[in-house]
Enzyme design. Structure first.
Site, PDB file in Angstrom:
ATOM      1  N   ASP A 135       0.943  -1.164   0.028  1.00 61.90           N
ATOM      2  CA  ASP A 135       0.020   0.019  -0.059  1.00 61.90           C
ATOM      3  C   ASP A 135       0.769   1.152   0.006  1.00 61.90           C
ATOM      4  O   ASP A 135       1.934   1.012   0.740  1.00 61.90           O
ATOM      5  CB  ASP A 135      -0.942  -0.228   1.174  1.00 61.90           C
ATOM      6  CG  ASP A 135      -1.939   0.908   1.339  1.00 61.90           C
ATOM      7  OD1 ASP A 135      -1.906   1.769   0.130  1.00 61.90           O
ATOM      8  OD2 ASP A 135      -2.548   1.279   2.171  1.00 61.90           O
ATOM      9  N   ASP A 167      -2.658   7.529  -3.396  1.00 61.35           N
ATOM     10  CA  ASP A 167      -3.932   7.921  -3.297  1.00 61.35           C
ATOM     11  C   ASP A 167      -4.241   9.042  -2.064  1.00 61.35           C
ATOM     12  O   ASP A 167      -3.236   9.250  -1.326  1.00 61.35           O
ATOM     13  CB  ASP A 167      -5.006   7.105  -3.401  1.00 61.35           C
ATOM     14  CG  ASP A 167      -5.034   5.937  -1.838  1.00 61.35           C
ATOM     15  OD1 ASP A 167      -3.660   6.040  -1.442  1.00 61.35           O
ATOM     16  OD2 ASP A 167      -5.889   5.441  -1.583  1.00 61.35           O
ATOM     17  N   CYS A 173     -12.263 -23.581  20.494  1.00 64.60           N
ATOM     18  CA  CYS A 173     -11.650 -23.528  19.033  1.00 64.60           C
ATOM     19  C   CYS A 173     -10.573 -24.644  18.735  1.00 64.60           C
ATOM     20  O   CYS A 173     -10.286 -24.986  20.198  1.00 64.60           O
ATOM     21  CB  CYS A 173     -10.928 -22.369  18.926  1.00 64.60           C
ATOM     22  SG  CYS A 173      -9.707 -22.231  17.340  1.00 64.60           S
ATOM     23  N   CYS A 176      -7.900 -24.895  16.727  1.00 65.30           N
ATOM     24  CA  CYS A 176      -6.828 -24.628  16.066  1.00 65.30           C
ATOM     25  C   CYS A 176      -5.504 -24.917  16.740  1.00 65.30           C
ATOM     26  O   CYS A 176      -5.849 -25.321  18.051  1.00 65.30           O
ATOM     27  CB  CYS A 176      -6.740 -22.914  15.826  1.00 65.30           C
ATOM     28  SG  CYS A 176      -6.170 -22.094  16.901  1.00 65.30           S
ATOM     29  N   CYS A 183      -5.037 -23.336  20.087  1.00 66.13           N
ATOM     30  CA  CYS A 183      -6.127 -23.665  21.224  1.00 66.13           C
ATOM     31  C   CYS A 183      -6.058 -25.020  21.581  1.00 66.13           C
ATOM     32  O   CYS A 183      -6.637 -25.399  22.669  1.00 66.13           O
ATOM     33  CB  CYS A 183      -7.621 -23.238  20.660  1.00 66.13           C
ATOM     34  SG  CYS A 183      -7.581 -21.391  20.392  1.00 66.13           S
TER      35      CYS A 183
HETATM   36 ZN   LIG Z   1      -7.930 -21.086  18.199  1.00 68.59          ZN
END
Ligand SMILES: [Zn+2]
Length: 524
Positions: A85, A120, A271, A273, A276
């Site tokens: 950016d 921009d 969760c 993942c 976790c």
């Molecule tokens: Zn997680």
């Protein structure tokens, strides 16, 4: 460069080819701060992100020599696509812009960006004068920057400015039709996102998307929380960046697709993942701040990529609407966002493929489902493309029995069909909440037998009213001499509404019992 593989609602599943690889879209580009790099980009790559975004201005200011020597991929340790950016947003927030369009084009080419943004002038959400100025100066820079390009293997991004001033936004978007840019970005929604003004954001996206050519990928700057992903993607946003994963982590906030929880409130981690699975909530809380931020940020990234995968699959399967319905119940602001999308349902209908590549059964629940594109497309087809059997003068409306599909398996219908063999003056159709009219000859076409309704008592009054209006439209449009409606067993409320609407239009009709209807067929 951009290939669209599947569509659902206004969403597109596709691929963008850059010189460093393929970006599967819709794509989330995690924002990487080139100076602090809390999560090493190498780890982000391992999570399955095809691209990241970083700030060219900060690179130029703090790591210029290194960036020029090594190139941005080596410097950050990320081998796939990198978008840079120009950094104009930060510049504007913290001071004045001390860069020229030429410098920023040259710098991004020199560090080997894959996707680069011109200098921009973001609309920061202040006055109309300021918004006008940002549109004007961005366009001037965009035109000037084209001449400064020396490489042809970089994808250039044209930001569309104007913010919530929709007329200015439209004007800015007009330039995307003619200027040679590969990707269009919708600028500056950050203040809007921070205040959860999703309805404003939806208006902005639809306004711009109506003008931007369909073959251009559209990026949204600063998309924030995964909660909003399915909604912006449904509107046709192909890629977006977000720093939320790290900003939330620094504030001890734990993201979920349906909202945010504070780490201190958590006893268990909802969760699976790798983070976790490895740590308990208490273990996370007891870590030192730096390690805790790192792990929370990783969890937030996992949540984001898995939500993205779910959305991609939903587009492929043609069930994105179902996901929106589900997500709209997780936060009142999302409910409002969904209602706002429904106000612009014409836009969605325009973009929705009229034939589903993978026709799946559709579920109706409430007023929100009334507006699902398959239902509105059925109404539209009846209105615009359908012709009734030519000789038919008498319309007999039978109640659809939700236990029997296709609806033409209904006993009464089968009896009538035998008796009616040589009578082409009678046309039979079924009435049913949501879909309205189903002419007998269409009962087996999609989705007229591939849908599920709630139990009759659970259908809201408003749905009956909306349905009754479409039935009346049909009757008026096709000008039958006589209308007979089967006395309802299930849908009394629908017939009450229909009676009221027909009377208002002065249409003569009568409600008849099963045996009367059979006699009706025999007599003619
Ligand atoms: Zn997680």
């Amino acid at each position: 460069m951009f290939e669209i593989k599947a569509k659902d609602l206004a969403a597109r599943l596709g691929e963008i080819k850059t010189k460093s690889g393929t970006i599967r879209t819709p794509a989330l580009l995690p924002v990487v701060n080139p100076v602090t790099q809390e999560i090493p980009p190498r780890e982000i790559e391992k999570l399955g992100f095809d691209a990241i975004i970083t700030n060219a201005y900060l690179l130029k200011k703090y790591r210029k020599r290194e960036a020029l020597e090594k190139g941005v991929h080596k410097l950050l340790g990320f081998s796939k696509s990198i978008m840079t950016d120009s950094g104009a947003y930060q510049l504007l927030m913290y001071g004045s812009i001390d860069l020229t369009p030429e410098e920023i084009v040259y710098f991004q080419e020199s560090i080997d960006s894959d996707i680069a943004v011109i200098l921009d002038v973001p609309t920061t959400g202040a006055s109309r004068e300021e918004a006008e100025k940002s549109v004007k100066e961005t366009i001037e820079n965009a035109i000037e920057s084209i001449a400064h390009r020396r490489r042809s293997d970089i994808l250039w991004v044209l930001p569309v400015q104007g913010g919530t001033y929709l007329d200015l936004l439209s004007k800015s978007a007009e330039y995307t039709r003619n200027l040679p840019y590969h990707i269009v970005a919708i600028g500056s929604p950050v203040p809007i996102m921070e205040k959860y003004q999703y309805d404003k954001l939806i208006e902005m996206i639809i306004t711009a998307k109506r003008i931007i050519p369909d073959d251009k990928p559209v990026h949204l700057f600063g998309a924030g929380h995964p909660m909003i992903f399915p909604f912006i993607i449904a509107l046709g946003i192909d890629m977006f960046d977000s720093a939320a994963y790290i900003l939330y982590a620094k504030d001890d906030r734990y993201m979920l697709p349906s909202g945010t929880l504070r780490l201190e409130e958590l006893d268990t981690l909802p969760c699976t993942c790798p983070i976790c699975s490895k740590y308990t909530a208490n273990e996370l809380k007891s870590l030192n701040k730096i390690e805790r931020i790192r792990l929370l940020a990783l969890h937030n990234l996992y949540i984001s990529i898995s939500e993205l995968k779910r959305i991609r699959q939903a587009i492929k399967d043609g069930v994105l609407w179902e996901l929106l319905e589900e997500r709209s119940k997780s936060h009142p602001m999302l409910f409002s966002a969904f209602k706002r999308i429904i106000q612009y349902i014409d836009y969605i209908l325009d973009k929705t493929p009229s034939i589903k590549s993978n026709p799946v059964g559709i579920f109706f629940y409430d007023e929100l489902s009334y507006y699902r594109p398959e239902n509105l497309l059925h109404h539209k087809r009846l209105k615009e493309y359908y012709t009734k059997p030519q000789q038919a003068k008498k319309l007999i409306l039978l109640e659809a029995d939700y236990n029997i599909k296709p609806y033409n398996r209904k006993d009464l219908y089968i009896k009538m069909r035998v008796n009616r063999e040589f009578n082409d003056r009678i046309h039979i159709a079924f009435y049913v909440p949501f879909l309205g009219i189903i002419p007998e000859e269409l009962t087996e076409t999609y989705p007229l037998s591939q849908h599920e309704l709630p139990r009759p008592d659970d259908i809201p009054e408003r749905v009956h009213l909306l349905t009754a209006k479409t039935i009346v439209d049909y009757i008026v449009r096709y000008g039958y001499n006589e209308v007979i409606v089967e006395k309802p067993k299930y849908y009394k409320k629908l017939i009450q509404q229909l009676t009221r609407e027909l009377k208002r239009k002065g249409i003569v009709f009568r409600v008849a019992e099963e045996n009367e209807i059979i006699r009706e067929v025999n007599h003619i």
